[in-house]
Design an enzyme around this catalytic site. Structure first.
Site, short mmCIF file in Angstrom:
data_model
loop_
_atom_site.label_atom_id
_atom_site.label_comp_id
_atom_site.label_asym_id
_atom_site.label_seq_id
_atom_site.Cartn_x
_atom_site.Cartn_y
_atom_site.Cartn_z
CB ALA A 47 36.51 -43.24 17.99
CD GLU A 56 24.63 -60.81 19.62
OE1 GLU A 56 25.44 -59.88 19.38
OE2 GLU A 56 24.14 -61.01 20.73
CB CYS A 90 21.35 -58.60 18.04
SG CYS A 90 22.80 -57.63 17.53
#
Ligand code: THU
Length: 140
Positions: A47, A56, A90
């Site tokens: 949230a 990943e 990532c």
């Protein structure tokens, strides 16, 4: 057409369905093959938006927790008009445990092939663990 090309693709496709993505509605699955096995992760949103995690990152955490340290192959499963490639953060996370030659395959929700890239193509001239390796010439 359902196309499970191999165990790693099947793992990424399956874990994608576990994603917790109530805010984006965008489900992503990632599977890593390491020296100790296969590790899967899905995106987990929050949230408080910036606290969400990519698929990943989850797969990398699972790998490290299993004792793995070498990423040998990656599959990312996602939906949409464009193949789901790893985000910038990532790419750097994958670089910590993967060489520039690491093959990353992007597949659709049914496992169908969409795009193949090496980590070096996605993150050229990357900064990695080697940059911080002890320098024997300095230590004598
Ligand atoms: N996402 C991933 O999990 N991996 C990617 O490679 C790209 C984006 C997630 C983050 C967020 O939960 C949702 O997809 C939309 O950005």
């Amino acid at each position: 057409m359902t196309e499970y090309a191999d165990d790693l693709v099947a793992a990424a496709v399956a874990v994608r369905l576990c994603a917790y993505a109530p805010y984006s509605g965008f489900f992503v699955g990632a599977a890593i093959r390491s020296e100790v096995g296969i590790h899967a992760g899905c995106n987990v949103e929050n949230a408080a938006y910036p606290q969400g995690n990519c698929a990943e990152a989850g797969a990398i955490s699972a790998m490290v927790a299993a004792g793995g340290r070498q990423i040998r192959e990656v599959v990312i499963a996602g939906d949409g008009a464009t193949p789901v490639t790893p985000c910038g953060g990532c790419r750097q996370r994958l670089r910590e445990f993967g060489a520039p030659e690491l093959v990353i395959r992007m597949v659709g929700v049914d496992g169908g092939a969409r795009l193949v890239r090496t980590l070096g193509e996605l993150l050229p001239d990357s900064f990695g663990p080697d940059h911080l390796a002890p320098d024997s010439s300095v230590r004598g």
